[in-house]
Scaffold this active site. Structure first.
Site, PDB file in Angstrom:
ATOM      1  N   TYR A 145       4.425  -3.396 -14.504  1.00 15.43           N
ATOM      2  CA  TYR A 145       3.659  -2.880 -13.368  1.00 15.43           C
ATOM      3  C   TYR A 145       2.191  -2.825 -13.759  1.00 15.43           C
ATOM      4  CZ  TYR A 145       2.131   0.233  -9.580  1.00 15.43           C
ATOM      5  OH  TYR A 145       1.485   0.782  -8.505  1.00 15.43           O
ATOM      6  N   ASP A 240      -2.214  -4.574 -20.666  1.00 19.19           N
ATOM      7  CA  ASP A 240      -2.348  -3.449 -19.751  1.00 19.19           C
ATOM      8  C   ASP A 240      -1.959  -2.200 -20.528  1.00 19.19           C
ATOM      9  OD1 ASP A 240      -1.986  -1.404 -17.929  1.00 19.19           O
ATOM     10  OD2 ASP A 240      -1.259  -2.727 -16.349  1.00 19.19           O
ATOM     11  N   LYS A 268      -5.748   6.424 -16.929  1.00 21.75           N
ATOM     12  CA  LYS A 268      -5.087   7.700 -17.243  1.00 21.75           C
ATOM     13  C   LYS A 268      -5.845   8.524 -18.299  1.00 21.75           C
ATOM     14  CE  LYS A 268      -0.615   5.853 -15.774  1.00 21.75           C
ATOM     15  NZ  LYS A 268      -0.398   6.372 -14.436  1.00 21.75           N
TER      16      LYS A 268
HETATM   17  N1  HOZ Z   1       1.616   4.254 -12.441  1.00 23.89           N
HETATM   18  C1  HOZ Z   1       2.402   5.422 -12.585  1.00 23.89           C
HETATM   19  C2  HOZ Z   1       3.467   5.240 -13.605  1.00 23.89           C
HETATM   20  N2  HOZ Z   1       4.371   4.230 -13.297  1.00 23.89           N
HETATM   21  C3  HOZ Z   1       2.965   5.904 -11.317  1.00 23.89           C
HETATM   22  C4  HOZ Z   1       1.968   6.635 -10.559  1.00 23.89           C
HETATM   23  C5  HOZ Z   1       2.084   6.367  -9.124  1.00 23.89           C
HETATM   24  O1  HOZ Z   1       2.495   5.264  -8.744  1.00 23.89           O
HETATM   25  O2  HOZ Z   1       1.761   7.275  -8.384  1.00 23.89           O
END
Ligand code: HOZ
Length: 431
Positions: A145, A240, A268
């Site tokens: 992702y 990433d 983050k």
């Molecule tokens: N990217 C975050 C961890 N997979 C999820 C946060 C979100 O989509 O709100």
């Protein structure tokens, strides 16, 4: 637990005015059932709902809060900065300081550009890679992702895995055709893609430790193979590190494995809980980005001074000797405790851990890619999640996400989590 009446009332109003009641899909708790938590406040490793119920929080804002919530150093930096202005829209020394810190920790990031979210950083890194190579294709991994830009929304992890969305609607087919998916930890599949289309590939995007299909560490040699195959074909390797940056180690996973990518995406933790992300890497590639080059990317709130202060004060805490060793030791104890508790209850699980990231997969076999992650019994996960939640432990509400330990989780918290998991595993195979 007191009845969640006020939370329920707020949730009812949220459903009337916010799409699906939320501002990011994974918050809706749809994969685990029940009404989602409505947060009133958070401090350290704990979070309180609108009815005053207290939970041990292992979402940790999806990893951003590695120090725990409302850390005094971050809070006082924010307070002080707020007095000096919250957005300038012109350059400030804090941006330079945070970029210097990042480059010091990640020497592969010779030039840095701050943006406001991981999605924006990944999207911009891909544009820079395409601009630099003059190529259009991108290779990513099934279950990986990289945020919600058009190029990354097929066979993706995180919310798409959670909701069973194979490919997002609204992405033109002509865009989607430019994204090639390979199985994670499968060098042969990557080599085959490059053998066929290597000259058209701008970049490989990879999470050096996959953490959006649940946690799946890279197998020995996999990341080096990606480094080699991209170098051989004139493509770029993009790590990433939105989740792994400053979590797996000071700097990120690339330091732990000793493999420098061409570009890196961060988010983050570098914002200390404020909306910050960054992309950067080789100076010759980043020279393509405006105002130095023809790849356009901009943002009014990029390099926002409040966010820079939060990031700087967070990184200062992470530099404390022993920080990562202590966090990893607690995560190891948690993983071992959960493993023993599941075993004693006769519940088959595969627990993957990388530093302070871990996932309990409700499956028998080893989880080494998206296909094996998807063998998990998601109903069993949902029951486990709800049992933990009712007992005051907040886990990420999806089988396909990581649990995030923070420095604010104490040994007593770990012990309580294991004991609660023991109760929650009990009788689970009857489901
Ligand atoms: N990217 C975050 C961890 N997979 C999820 C946060 C979100 O989509 O709100």
């Amino acid at each position: 637990m007191t009845p969640r009446d006020r939370s329920r009332e707020i949730w009812r109003r949220a459903l009337e005015v916010l799409v699906g009641g939320v501002n990011s899909p994974v918050r809706a708790f749809r994969a685990v059932g029940g009404e989602p938590i409505i947060v009133e406040r958070a401090s350290g490793g704990r979070i309180w709902d609108a009815d005053g119920n207290e939970y041990l929080d292992y979402i940790s804002s999806w990893g951003a809060m590695i120090l725990g919530h409302a850390h005094p150093a971050v809070t006082s930096a924010l307070r002080e900065q707020a007095e000096r202005g919250s957005s300038y829209g012109v350059t400030n020394e804090l941006e330079v300081q945070l970029a210097e810190q990042i480059r010091g920790a990640l020497p592969s990031m010779e030039r840095v550009r701050f943006v406001s979210s991981g999605s924006e950083a990944a999207m911009s890194a891909l544009r820079a890679a395409r601009g630099f190579t003059g190529r259009e294709l991108v290779v990513k991994f099934q279950g990986g992702y990289h945020g919600h830009a058009d190029s990354f929304l097929s066979e993706a992890g995180s919310g798409l895995a959670t909701f069973g969305i194979a490919a997002s609607a609204g992405v033109p087919e002509s865009f989607a055709a430019l994204t090639l998916n390979a199985p994670y930890n499968n060098p042969a599949a990557v080599k085959e893609i490059f053998a066929k289309r290597g000259k058209e590939i701008a970049a490989i995007f990879v999470e050096p430790v996959a953490a959006n299909m649940g946690v799946v560490p890279p197998e020995p040699g996999f990341l080096q193979m990606l480094r080699d195959v991209t170098a051989e074909h004139g493509s770029l390797l993009v790590f990433d590190e939105v989740i792994t940056g400053f979590r797996i180690a000071w700097g990120g996973a690339q330091n732990a494995v000793g493999i420098p990518p061409d570009l890196t995406v961060l988010g983050k933790i570098i914002g200390g809980g404020m909306p910050v992300a960054a992309y950067g890497g080789r100076a010759d590639v980043m020279k393509m980005v405006a105002p130095e080059g023809p790849v356009y990317q901009a943002g009014t709130l990029s390099g926002n001074p409040l966010a820079m202060r939060a990031g700087l004060s967070t990184l200062a805490e992470l530099r404390r000797p022993g920080f990562y060793e202590e966090l990893d030791a607690r995560a190891k104890r948690l993983a071992e405790g959960l493993t023993a508790a599941a075993k004693d209850a006769g519940v088959p699980v595969a627990i993957n851990r990388a530093g302070s990231l871990l996932t309990v997969f409700f499956t028998e076999g080893r989880v080494r890619d998206y296909a094996s992650a998807k063998h998990s019994n998601t109903e069993r996960f949902a029951t486990f999640f709800r049992r933990m939640f009712e007992r005051g432990i907040l886990l990420p509400p999806s089988q396909f996400e990581a649990l995030f330990l923070s420095a604010a989780h104490t040994d007593a918290d770990i012990a309580r989590t294991i004991a609660t998991a023991r109760e929650s595993f009990s009788g689970l195979t009857a489901n």
